[in-house]
Motif scaffolding. Structure first.
Motif, PDB file in Angstrom:
ATOM      1  N   THR A   1       0.828  -1.210   0.000  1.00 41.46           N
ATOM      2  CA  THR A   1       0.000   0.000   0.000  1.00 41.46           C
ATOM      3  C   THR A   1       0.859   1.256   0.000  1.00 41.46           C
ATOM      4  OG1 THR A   1      -1.511  -1.256   1.407  1.00 41.46           O
ATOM      5  CG2 THR A   1      -1.964   1.088   1.142  1.00 41.46           C
TER       6      THR A   1
ATOM      7  N   TYR B   1      -7.006  -2.537  -4.395  1.00 43.70           N
ATOM      8  CA  TYR B   1      -7.940  -1.927  -3.455  1.00 43.70           C
ATOM      9  C   TYR B   1      -7.587  -0.454  -3.280  1.00 43.70           C
ATOM     10  CZ  TYR B   1      -3.956  -2.990  -0.436  1.00 43.70           C
ATOM     11  OH  TYR B   1      -2.684  -3.094   0.081  1.00 43.70           O
TER      12      TYR B   1
ATOM     13  N   MET C   1      -8.431   3.116  -0.519  1.00 42.39           N
ATOM     14  CA  MET C   1      -8.961   3.591   0.754  1.00 42.39           C
ATOM     15  C   MET C   1      -8.889   5.114   0.782  1.00 42.39           C
ATOM     16  SD  MET C   1      -7.143   0.869   3.361  1.00 42.39           S
ATOM     17  CE  MET C   1      -5.502   1.223   2.693  1.00 42.39           C
TER      18      MET C   1
ATOM     19  N   ASN D   1     -14.493   7.286   6.385  1.00 39.82           N
ATOM     20  CA  ASN D   1     -13.519   6.335   5.876  1.00 39.82           C
ATOM     21  C   ASN D   1     -14.206   5.433   4.868  1.00 39.82           C
ATOM     22  OD1 ASN D   1     -11.488   7.314   7.482  1.00 39.82           O
ATOM     23  ND2 ASN D   1     -11.484   5.616   8.911  1.00 39.82           N
ATOM     24  N   ASP D   2     -13.583   5.237   3.711  1.00 42.25           N
ATOM     25  CA  ASP D   2     -14.188   4.425   2.665  1.00 42.25           C
ATOM     26  C   ASP D   2     -13.153   3.456   2.108  1.00 42.25           C
ATOM     27  OD1 ASP D   2     -16.284   3.695   0.842  1.00 42.25           O
ATOM     28  OD2 ASP D   2     -15.191   4.787  -0.712  1.00 42.25           O
ATOM     29  N   THR D   3     -13.529   2.190   1.966  1.00 43.36           N
ATOM     30  CA  THR D   3     -12.645   1.173   1.395  1.00 43.36           C
ATOM     31  C   THR D   3     -13.332   0.539   0.196  1.00 43.36           C
ATOM     32  OG1 THR D   3     -13.517  -0.569   2.831  1.00 43.36           O
ATOM     33  CG2 THR D   3     -11.621   0.675   3.641  1.00 43.36           C
ATOM     34  N   ASN D   4     -12.544   0.213  -0.827  1.00 44.86           N
ATOM     35  CA  ASN D   4     -13.121  -0.383  -2.027  1.00 44.86           C
ATOM     36  C   ASN D   4     -12.043  -1.139  -2.793  1.00 44.86           C
ATOM     37  OD1 ASN D   4     -11.950   1.508  -4.279  1.00 44.86           O
ATOM     38  ND2 ASN D   4     -12.672   2.862  -2.654  1.00 44.86           N
TER      39      ASN D   4
ATOM     40  N   ASN E   1     -15.941  -4.734   3.367  1.00 43.62           N
ATOM     41  CA  ASN E   1     -15.860  -4.198   4.724  1.00 43.62           C
ATOM     42  C   ASN E   1     -16.282  -5.224   5.765  1.00 43.62           C
ATOM     43  OD1 ASN E   1     -15.127  -1.767   3.629  1.00 43.62           O
ATOM     44  ND2 ASN E   1     -17.194  -0.968   3.598  1.00 43.62           N
TER      45      ASN E   1
ATOM     46  N   ASN F   1     -10.475  -8.625   2.886  1.00 44.68           N
ATOM     47  CA  ASN F   1     -10.833  -7.329   3.476  1.00 44.68           C
ATOM     48  C   ASN F   1      -9.578  -6.550   3.861  1.00 44.68           C
ATOM     49  OD1 ASN F   1     -10.138  -7.533   6.365  1.00 44.68           O
ATOM     50  ND2 ASN F   1     -11.644  -9.184   6.405  1.00 44.68           N
ATOM     51  N   VAL F   2      -9.751  -5.245   4.072  1.00 43.67           N
ATOM     52  CA  VAL F   2      -8.632  -4.364   4.408  1.00 43.67           C
ATOM     53  C   VAL F   2      -8.858  -3.712   5.779  1.00 43.67           C
ATOM     54  CG1 VAL F   2      -7.897  -3.914   2.049  1.00 43.67           C
ATOM     55  CG2 VAL F   2      -9.705  -2.511   3.069  1.00 43.67           C
TER      56      VAL F   2
ATOM     57  N   PRO G   1     -14.217   1.278   8.009  1.00 48.75           N
ATOM     58  CA  PRO G   1     -15.089   2.234   7.314  1.00 48.75           C
ATOM     59  C   PRO G   1     -16.191   2.783   8.219  1.00 48.75           C
ATOM     60  CG  PRO G   1     -15.654   0.002   6.697  1.00 48.75           C
ATOM     61  CD  PRO G   1     -14.434  -0.103   7.575  1.00 48.75           C
TER      62      PRO G   1
END
Length: 198
Positions: free
Chosen positions: A52, A102, A104, A139-142, A152, A163-164, A170
């Motif tokens: 990351t 991914y 974030m 907070n957004d994760t995708n 999530n 998942n992260v 999130p």
């Protein structure tokens, strides 16, 4: 005096204040490894590698004035704090087999109105502050590839490694905040005292 409101009583006339600060952080390596093992000898262990990187941007600004009012002085200030963090990465098994990518994001918008008043009383000065703030944090994760979503859900969509949550949880939060602060500044004999209560 933004920390110790009683100090605003020391000023004279009308004073204007402004400030802006910008911080940029380059996140080069924000990595994580998820390892598995098996009780069956024929099934190999696996190392899921999350590689990351990203950047973080912070904004802080203040605009206001202090002026005489009655027997004391008043201050009126507007503050804004903002955050824009953007990260991305790729997931692979032992850095050999790619599984997907991914992203974030972490955002903040905070607006605050601060009202201060300071009053001299003999050898002492007393002060108070009322602050009203509105905050929006998110907070957004995708992420997606041909076979997995980065979900999530605490256990992932199909497997734990999808998942992260090790990086970011999130949420989307909007709320109001009120703060009341009082302070006292002065001297007793040769000793100086300063006291703030929030």
């Amino acid at each position: 005096f933004l920390i110790h409101p009683a100090k605003i009583a020391n000023g004279k006339g009308i004073n204007f204040y402004s400030n802006y600060r910008f911080n940029y952080t380059d996140v080069m390596d924000w990595n994580y490894t998820f390892g598995t093992f098996s009780l069956e000898p024929i099934l190999p262990k696996a190392q899921y590698e999350y590689n990351t990187s990203g950047d973080e941007r912070r904004h802080d600004s203040l605009l206001g004035a202090a002026f005489p009012l009655g027997p004391g002085r008043m201050g009126l200030f507007f503050q804004y704090s903002g955050r824009r963090d953007d990260y991305g990465g790729d997931l692979s098994i032992s850095k050999i087999l790619p599984l997907g990518q991914y992203g974030m994001d972490s955002d903040l918008d905070a607006f605050a109105l601060r009202l201060l008043y300071g009053l001299p009383m003999g050898g002492f000065k007393i002060g108070g502050e009322i602050q009203l703030a509105y905050r929006h944090e998110k907070n957004d994760t995708n992420g997606m590839d041909t076979s997995h979503f980065i979900e999530n859900d605490p256990i992932g969509l199909f497997f734990l490694h999808t998942n992260v949550l090790a990086f970011m949880r999130p949420y989307d939060s909007k709320y109001w905040e009120a703060i009341f602060k009082g302070s006292l500044k002065g001297a007793i004999g040769p000793a100086k005292i300063a006291f703030t209560m929030k």
